[in-house]
Write an enzyme that holds these catalytic residues in place. Structure first.
Site, PDB file in Angstrom:
ATOM      1  N   HIS A  54       0.859  -1.202   0.000  1.00 32.41           N
ATOM      2  CA  HIS A  54       0.000   0.000   0.000  1.00 32.41           C
ATOM      3  C   HIS A  54       0.882   1.233   0.000  1.00 32.41           C
ATOM      4  O   HIS A  54       2.089   1.140   0.163  1.00 32.41           O
ATOM      5  CB  HIS A  54      -1.001  -0.028   1.154  1.00 32.41           C
ATOM      6  CG  HIS A  54      -0.410   0.016   2.532  1.00 32.41           C
ATOM      7  ND1 HIS A  54       0.389  -0.990   3.040  1.00 32.41           N
ATOM      8  CD2 HIS A  54      -0.501   0.944   3.520  1.00 32.41           C
ATOM      9  CE1 HIS A  54       0.734  -0.688   4.279  1.00 32.41           C
ATOM     10  NE2 HIS A  54       0.216   0.483   4.591  1.00 32.41           N
ATOM     11  N   HIS A  56       1.332   3.875   1.955  1.00 33.88           N
ATOM     12  CA  HIS A  56       1.834   4.622   3.116  1.00 33.88           C
ATOM     13  C   HIS A  56       3.356   4.763   3.078  1.00 33.88           C
ATOM     14  O   HIS A  56       4.064   3.838   2.666  1.00 33.88           O
ATOM     15  CB  HIS A  56       1.388   3.959   4.421  1.00 33.88           C
ATOM     16  CG  HIS A  56      -0.046   4.236   4.757  1.00 33.88           C
ATOM     17  ND1 HIS A  56      -0.771   3.459   5.629  1.00 33.88           N
ATOM     18  CD2 HIS A  56      -0.884   5.218   4.330  1.00 33.88           C
ATOM     19  CE1 HIS A  56      -2.002   3.950   5.731  1.00 33.88           C
ATOM     20  NE2 HIS A  56      -2.102   5.008   4.944  1.00 33.88           N
ATOM     21  N   ASP A  58       5.614   4.577   5.195  1.00 38.12           N
ATOM     22  CA  ASP A  58       6.457   3.582   5.877  1.00 38.12           C
ATOM     23  C   ASP A  58       6.483   2.248   5.124  1.00 38.12           C
ATOM     24  O   ASP A  58       7.001   1.242   5.623  1.00 38.12           O
ATOM     25  CB  ASP A  58       6.030   3.393   7.339  1.00 38.12           C
ATOM     26  CG  ASP A  58       4.616   2.852   7.494  1.00 38.12           C
ATOM     27  OD1 ASP A  58       3.719   3.315   6.757  1.00 38.12           O
ATOM     28  OD2 ASP A  58       4.405   1.968   8.343  1.00 38.12           O
ATOM     29  N   HIS A  59       5.942   2.242   3.895  1.00 38.40           N
ATOM     30  CA  HIS A  59       6.013   1.043   3.041  1.00 38.40           C
ATOM     31  C   HIS A  59       6.626   1.343   1.675  1.00 38.40           C
ATOM     32  O   HIS A  59       7.097   0.432   1.000  1.00 38.40           O
ATOM     33  CB  HIS A  59       4.617   0.419   2.897  1.00 38.40           C
ATOM     34  CG  HIS A  59       4.082  -0.031   4.230  1.00 38.40           C
ATOM     35  ND1 HIS A  59       4.054  -1.345   4.616  1.00 38.40           N
ATOM     36  CD2 HIS A  59       3.634   0.689   5.283  1.00 38.40           C
ATOM     37  CE1 HIS A  59       3.593  -1.421   5.869  1.00 38.40           C
ATOM     38  NE2 HIS A  59       3.331  -0.201   6.288  1.00 38.40           N
ATOM     39  N   HIS A 113      -7.559  -0.852   5.146  1.00 39.25           N
ATOM     40  CA  HIS A 113      -6.519  -0.024   5.775  1.00 39.25           C
ATOM     41  C   HIS A 113      -6.245   1.152   4.838  1.00 39.25           C
ATOM     42  O   HIS A 113      -6.204   2.303   5.258  1.00 39.25           O
ATOM     43  CB  HIS A 113      -5.265  -0.876   5.990  1.00 39.25           C
ATOM     44  CG  HIS A 113      -4.112  -0.124   6.577  1.00 39.25           C
ATOM     45  ND1 HIS A 113      -4.096   0.351   7.867  1.00 39.25           N
ATOM     46  CD2 HIS A 113      -2.913   0.242   6.038  1.00 39.25           C
ATOM     47  CE1 HIS A 113      -2.947   0.980   8.087  1.00 39.25           C
ATOM     48  NE2 HIS A 113      -2.213   0.928   6.997  1.00 39.25           N
ATOM     49  N   ASP A 132      -0.206  -4.069   5.954  1.00 36.56           N
ATOM     50  CA  ASP A 132      -0.836  -3.586   7.187  1.00 36.56           C
ATOM     51  C   ASP A 132      -2.292  -4.021   7.271  1.00 36.56           C
ATOM     52  O   ASP A 132      -3.110  -3.357   7.914  1.00 36.56           O
ATOM     53  CB  ASP A 132      -0.760  -2.059   7.267  1.00 36.56           C
ATOM     54  CG  ASP A 132       0.638  -1.569   7.613  1.00 36.56           C
ATOM     55  OD1 ASP A 132       1.542  -2.405   7.770  1.00 36.56           O
ATOM     56  OD2 ASP A 132       0.810  -0.339   7.721  1.00 36.56           O
ATOM     57  N   HIS A 170       4.504  -4.993  10.146  1.00 38.84           N
ATOM     58  CA  HIS A 170       5.049  -4.419  11.391  1.00 38.84           C
ATOM     59  C   HIS A 170       5.282  -5.485  12.455  1.00 38.84           C
ATOM     60  O   HIS A 170       4.566  -6.483  12.507  1.00 38.84           O
ATOM     61  CB  HIS A 170       4.081  -3.381  11.987  1.00 38.84           C
ATOM     62  CG  HIS A 170       3.955  -2.122  11.199  1.00 38.84           C
ATOM     63  ND1 HIS A 170       4.683  -0.992  11.490  1.00 38.84           N
ATOM     64  CD2 HIS A 170       3.185  -1.814  10.124  1.00 38.84           C
ATOM     65  CE1 HIS A 170       4.354  -0.029  10.624  1.00 38.84           C
ATOM     66  NE2 HIS A 170       3.448  -0.501   9.777  1.00 38.84           N
TER      67      HIS A 170
HETATM   68 FE    FE Z   1       2.636   0.558   8.081  1.00 43.42          FE
HETATM   69 ZN    ZN Z   2      -0.031   1.443   6.507  1.00 44.53          ZN
END
Ligand code: FE
Ligand code: ZN
Length: 258
Positions: A54, A56, A58-59, A113, A132, A170
């Site tokens: 996805h 985001h 942090d990905h 998400h 996530d 995560h």
């Molecule tokens: Fe994440």
């Molecule tokens: Zn995420």
């Protein structure tokens, strides 16, 4: 297939996925470029592909730098994320596939998400990367979908074979299990997994992967039909309807404040 978890940022995992036949490799969710590039060099693999579950940061945070350092990388993400995934080259949807040497992954569209969230499932290797959406003993926040969407995602992922290995986005396992115990204090497998997860984390080792069978036994967002879980929700919300979507929604509500 060999999967190497690469700890990135505070508690994210990127994964180096290596085809041992051809030494071709992909990385799933490179939040940061440097640790990924270091793993590629250390393993001496032919790095061709980025898969983003996805959009985001942090990905996908490492996409641009990796594409600069490894020109020609293919970057896969859901078509809904075409404008929010940096450097995306391959827009995918449910059922589309990705090849990494002799490995073949199939995309599962699991929006909630985020509206463009995918998992990538490698049937021959019994391995799925869930980003996530599904965590060990948990699920992601419902940012761009409903409890019904997340419920459908859980059903879809739990329909994979029981021995499918689950690699998630995560390292939230310990906290997720502590939360699970608030709703199922008598679930022996949750207690056992918590004990194990603490021992692993004390040695800085990852708790991934779990399996589909394990999630069925320990994950409160999968266990919406558990009588113990339902009874404990009822104590707090006496008027709660016990259909699986309402149960998942309340469970997520409680987890958001845990
Ligand atoms: Fe994440
Ligand atoms: Zn995420």
């Amino acid at each position: 297939m060999r999967v190497i978890p690469i700890p990135v940022l505070k508690d994210n995992y990127a994964y180096l996925v290596i085809d041992e036949v051809t030494k071709e490799a992909a990385v799933v969710d490179p939040s940061e470029a440097k640790p990924v590039a270091a793993a590629v060099k250390r393993e001496g693999v032919n790095f061709t592909t980025i898969i983003n579950t996805h959009h985001h940061w942090d990905h996908v945070g490492g996409n641009e730098e990796l594409v600069r350092e490894f020109p020609g990388l293919r970057v896969y993400g859901h078509k809904r994320d075409r404008d929010r995934t940096p450097c995306i080259t391959h827009l995918v949807d449910e059922g589309d596939t990705v090849r990494i040497g002799t490995l073949e992954g199939r995309f599962l569209f699991i929006p909630c998400h985020t509206s463009g969230h995918v998992a990538v499932y490698f049937p021959a290797d019994k391995t799925v990367f869930t980003g996530d959406t599904l965590f060990i003993a948990g699920c992601g926040r419902l940012f761009e979908g409903t409890a019904a969407d997340m419920y459908n995602n859980m059903v879809k992922l739990m329909a994979l074979p029981d021995d499918t290995r689950i690699y998630c986005g995560h390292e939230y396992t310990e906290k997720n299990l502590l939360f699970a115990l608030t709703l199922e204090p008598n679930n022996a497998q949750v207690k056992e997994k918590l004990h194990w997860a603490r021992a692993m984390r004390a040695q800085q080792r990852p708790t991934v992967p779990s399996t589909v069978a394990e999630e069925k036994a320990i994950n409160p967002f999968v266990r919406v039909n558990s009588t113990e879980l339902q009874a404990n929700l009822k104590k707090q919300f006496p008027s709660l309807s016990l259909d699986p979507i309402s149960v998942l929604e309340k469970t997520r509500f409680l987890k958001d404040q845990f």
